[in-house]
Design a protein around this motif. Sequence first.
Motif, PDB file in Angstrom:
ATOM      1  N   UNK B 521       0.820  -1.224   0.000  1.00  0.00           N
ATOM      2  CA  UNK B 521       0.000   0.000   0.000  1.00  0.00           C
ATOM      3  C   UNK B 521       0.845   1.262   0.000  1.00  0.00           C
ATOM      4  N   UNK B 629      -3.612  -9.746  -8.367  1.00  0.00           N
ATOM      5  CA  UNK B 629      -4.098  -9.013  -7.209  1.00  0.00           C
ATOM      6  C   UNK B 629      -3.204  -9.262  -6.016  1.00  0.00           C
ATOM      7  N   UNK B 630      -2.922  -8.229  -5.286  1.00  0.00           N
ATOM      8  CA  UNK B 630      -2.231  -8.406  -4.008  1.00  0.00           C
ATOM      9  C   UNK B 630      -3.025  -7.648  -2.959  1.00  0.00           C
ATOM     10  N   UNK B 633      -1.267  -5.391   2.338  1.00  0.00           N
ATOM     11  CA  UNK B 633      -0.207  -5.710   3.274  1.00  0.00           C
ATOM     12  C   UNK B 633       0.897  -6.581   2.655  1.00  0.00           C
ATOM     13  N   UNK B 634       0.719  -6.956   1.394  1.00  0.00           N
ATOM     14  CA  UNK B 634       1.736  -7.781   0.736  1.00  0.00           C
ATOM     15  C   UNK B 634       3.079  -7.056   0.749  1.00  0.00           C
ATOM     16  N   UNK B 635       4.155  -7.749   1.142  1.00  0.00           N
ATOM     17  CA  UNK B 635       5.451  -7.061   1.144  1.00  0.00           C
ATOM     18  C   UNK B 635       5.867  -6.701  -0.280  1.00  0.00           C
ATOM     19  N   UNK B 638       7.460  -9.255  -2.601  1.00  0.00           N
ATOM     20  CA  UNK B 638       6.618 -10.194  -3.336  1.00  0.00           C
ATOM     21  C   UNK B 638       6.030  -9.539  -4.580  1.00  0.00           C
ATOM     22  N   UNK B 654      -6.014  -5.057  -3.851  1.00  0.00           N
ATOM     23  CA  UNK B 654      -7.427  -5.199  -3.494  1.00  0.00           C
ATOM     24  C   UNK B 654      -7.555  -5.641  -2.045  1.00  0.00           C
TER      25      UNK B 654
END
Lengths: 684, 684
Positions: B521, B629-630, B633-635, B638, B654
Amino acid sequence: GPIAEYLYTAKIYFVLVSMGIGAGLVAASLDLSVEWLSDIKFGYCSDGWYLTREMCCRLDEEGQRCGFREWSTALSFLPLIGSATSFLAFLAYALLALAFGVTAAYLVKRFAPHAAGSGVPEIKTVLSGVVIRGYLSSWAFIIKVIGLAFSVASGLNLGKEGPFVHLVSVLANMVATSFDDFRDNFNLMMEFVCVGTAAGVSVAFNAPIGGVLFAFEEAASYFPNRVLWRSFFASALAELTLTLMNPFFNGKAVMFEVNHSLEWFWFEMIPFFFTGALGGILGSIFIHYNVKWSKLRIHDPFLRRSPIIEVAGIVLVTVMLQYPIPFLRLTNTEILATLFSECNESGTLGEGGESLMCDSTRIDKLFFVLFYAVGAKLLLTILTFGARLPAGLFIPSMTIGACAGRIIGTITKMVAAAHPDWAIFSQCRSASVCVRPSIYALVGASSTLAGVTQVSVSLVVIMFELTGGLSHLLPTMFGILAAKMVCTLSGLEGIYDMHINIKRYPFLDSKHHVSHEVPARVIMRPPRVVIPEMGATLGHLQQLLHDYQYYGFPIVRREHDMILTGNIVRKELKAGIEKALRDPRVSYETMVSFKGEFDITDKDYIQRISANNEILLNFAGFRDRYLSQVSPETPLSDVYDCFSALGLRMCFVTRHGELLGLISKKDAIAYCDATGDIPRKFFR
Amino acid sequence: GPIAEYLYTAKIYFVLVSMGIGAGLVAASLDLSVEWLSDIKFGYCSDGWYLTREMCCRLDEEGQRCGFREWSTALSFLPLIGSATSFLAFLAYALLALAFGVTAAYLVKRFAPHAAGSGVPEIKTVLSGVVIRGYLSSWAFIIKVIGLAFSVASGLNLGKEGPFVHLVSVLANMVATSFDDFRDNFNLMMEFVCVGTAAGVSVAFNAPIGGVLFAFEEAASYFPNRVLWRSFFASALAELTLTLMNPFFNGKAVMFEVNHSLEWFWFEMIPFFFTGALGGILGSIFIHYNVKWSKLRIHDPFLRRSPIIEVAGIVLVTVMLQYPIPFLRLTNTEILATLFSECNESGTLGEGGESLMCDSTRIDKLFFVLFYAVGAKLLLTILTFGARLPAGLFIPSMTIGACAGRIIGTITKMVAAAHPDWAIFSQCRSASVCVRPSIYALVGASSTLAGVTQVSVSLVVIMFELTGGLSHLLPTMFGILAAKMVCTLSGLEGIYDMHINIKRYPFLDSKHHVSHEVPARVIMRPPRVVIPEMGATLGHLQQLLHDYQYYGFPIVRREHDMILTGNIVRKELKAGIEKALRDPRVSYETMVSFKGEFDITDKDYIQRISANNEILLNFAGFRDRYLSQVSPETPLSDVYDCFSALGLRMCFVTRHGELLGLISKKDAIAYCDATGDIPRKFFR
């Protein structure tokens, strides 16, 4: 900080250095034991029983007298006539071969079943991200080293090169797991195993670059750029260590020194092509029958229960078929050295080989021996590869191919000598030597190996590191191209992939050609169990872990709307529960939340709900950070890419945020195996 | 079906074969033109003006008389005294050099600015999935071939090896785009460009394996397994073609034949290490000052506007600095050949070099020349690389390093000769020759090149393919390791990455160490424009295309709930609109739906809404099949993996299906460049 970074780098290099040196030491000691064990089948050294034949004959200053005594000589004090002593020598040879083979098989069966075979199919599987329990254990390592010495010394048609891949990978794993922070880093561990694969091939063939390329081309599913240098570093160190130990005692950097100026003419491309095609045919025959035999080994109850008897039988057949021909009593490496040498430079050919290869008056005998060798060794290698003792197939397949290549080379030479006036041989007229059968042996060896393993580039490199010559690069390449064509037509997969299929390892082949047209929803399974983001109790979670053996559990906002919010892996959930239960305030009735940030502090971890003094655990930090979502219409090929390129094991199918199903890596593999959607992938 | 598959394979091989042969032909003709142009600076062939010096002297049967006439001789009819004729020769040399340099710069400026430089930074960028318009055009190819001949012949310190990468990549692109179905397959085109890179390096250095490894190690971001064989195949074919053309006329497979039995002793590892470290230092100096100069070239208004004057200036400085020293009048390739040769075997050293290198009474002169060469060539290469004419830096950096290495080698040799009693030299006593400076030149050349480009494994391979010897593998490796260490400490990136930064190409470096702790984000942008799944009119879409230059547009269920249902790429949307407008029933008022299957039939494509006879277009088939889609909070690491491993250009953030933001590849690169999160990546 920078210091931590340097420390980390230092640790990585510590692993690489220990592994490289370790690989060199293992290779050197193994080479020596094999040599001693192989020699003892023929006789012993009277200057010291612990000396190999080569050492024994070296002790002497003039190099003439040799302290090595053949069994027939050693037993000559017995009152026997000539033929009986030679029979006694045969008996000693056969019994020792049998003893060695049985010892190897017994060790494997009793102590470490994972030590059997070459280990390359398993390494491929491991490197694709699948854990094979016990495969990388130190126990497997010890048994494989000892067993390998015995199995190679038994004279069976097997090589020590493939098993080296397994050995050095275990070594890498052993050293790396001694660091706590490496052990938990799955990707890093895989990288080390990959480096081990490269170093294993390198040290087996004295081919540091070929080894690295083999790891990339055949073994690894995931090969990040940094592994290239690390593999090369470890491989070169291993090679350096081996050179310093100097087990071959010839002071050469290459196994088979081929004359550098070996010339060939353009018209020879035609017979080179045939040699390559023949290599491809031999490789395909090998794969076809070896797969049949390997399946029988699994399904037949007698064979399944009696690996030792099977090995004993193969040893006896081998001795029966090979001992009568003196040329075939040589080890495969010696046979290869003979076949790779040219005649006009006498002295370079191995014993028993020179007179056979170079006496043009006995050409019929030469053809008989070579044809016999191709047939016998093909049969024996088919029987041996997959038997439950440590056994590789590089050198045996190369031997088969080298014999076949030498046949074609000799025929070409005879034709060229008989018809020097043919236009095609016009290039030859000014040359002193027209056709050199040794190049055909090289081409045959590499193309047969290419046919069997369906590896190409790394083989070319290994071949020229083995022989030290760049001049035959083009013939070798051309031969491998021909072999590739034959293999494409045969439609067979490489022997390693075949054995992966036979053993039913969950291997995801990145080479699978997955259809663009099949959407993800076809192979998804509906979610059998989900965890609500809010409201599950610790006891409920414990029960889930007990009831379902899934690798991971999806987390949804509410069970009735199924909006996917996260994913927790089994291991992490277990760790979370264990951590929680250590707290005295926590019971099985405690509620668990999966909401919020990944990086939660210990303060947030246990939240006190003030109203009734109950507490709430926050497991948000245990969730998987990357949630892989695909829509139901995503083509299967893209899902595959996620599994293979990102190393994922699970993929969630969602529409508008709602969880519709799950696809596990295993499901994807099973689907691919079932639909048989494997294209003619070798000729890519 | 299988026939389509065979046809496809046949087409791929057609591209590979044409590319390989094309690369060989281009290399051969370029070599010949460069040789002729370089010779014309010194004189001309009286037997035919079109002959090179080597051809001219070959025509003779005894090999003694040579028809090549130096300008000083040719002009001797003029009534001049001795020194004036030699000045006239200098003038001819200088003017022709100037003319060649200016021609090259003019051609580039006037016709194809993309033909400037080595092209490796651009190829790296292109292979990471970025389109550089005009870079792979046939126009750039033609200008680069002609310009390269002139720029190399001008005697500037630049190499033709780097530009070859560009040339063969364009060739690959040109042949491949002739097939319609290849042109639209972006990944396949990238693979061909990658193959072109490999074949380019291969043909430049006569190093098919090193070329393939270079493509993997340095150039490619995405290197699937199949590219390995294809690259190798094309490289070998290119090499074969070049050998058949035989431009070097020495019938050798290697550029610099180094004596195979070159021995070294273990104590030499210490000076080898210093040589390597010195190579690293030279490389770092080069990078530091070349980057400064390259930035000045962009920011300084005069330099920016006057590339031709700049080149003319560099040519003049080069002539001034190099012409006074006869050794430096040789081409860099000849200097390298001299430095790589040993003294005791006279005749192998190039003209002007032998007496200098081997006369031990004039060691002070040798040192002067070598030190001068290092300084002058370092300065000149810094000035030249990046100038707007075709110019590579492989051979110039190797020359600098070889001179430096030869200095250390000669010093070591002198010390060993002066103090044979020192314990460290004990190994030397039994040897006929103790220290061979030529090996130091090899080590210096490779480690300086490693320092400049920060490539390692492929360099080792290229070096030993260049010289044909495996015996110096370990010294070379050891030197490169030392260079790596120095570069790690200097903290600089490789010269290609530096130039990518200077030119601000949107390059995603897979080696970037992206933090695990930054969530997606942080870098996402809120969606500025979305397309509703239902209800947009064709005119609305046309307007969107016109108003926003985005690469793709997200599709949502309804604009107020923002539930992400798909994604359409700009190109596809445009194609869809164009297809629709061809239908007479369709107007800008026609509604468009994005709902349903990907594989829609033509029947479904236009749906008639029966009520008021209006029609509805279904654009579902134009959507992207894979929707990445991630969660927020996905690092970031990744997200990076998705961009680099899956080749995506856009990623959607999303939560619970709701679209929160977008991350483009460019955003990710910009963030990474801004935070400067680049670790000491060379010493991985």
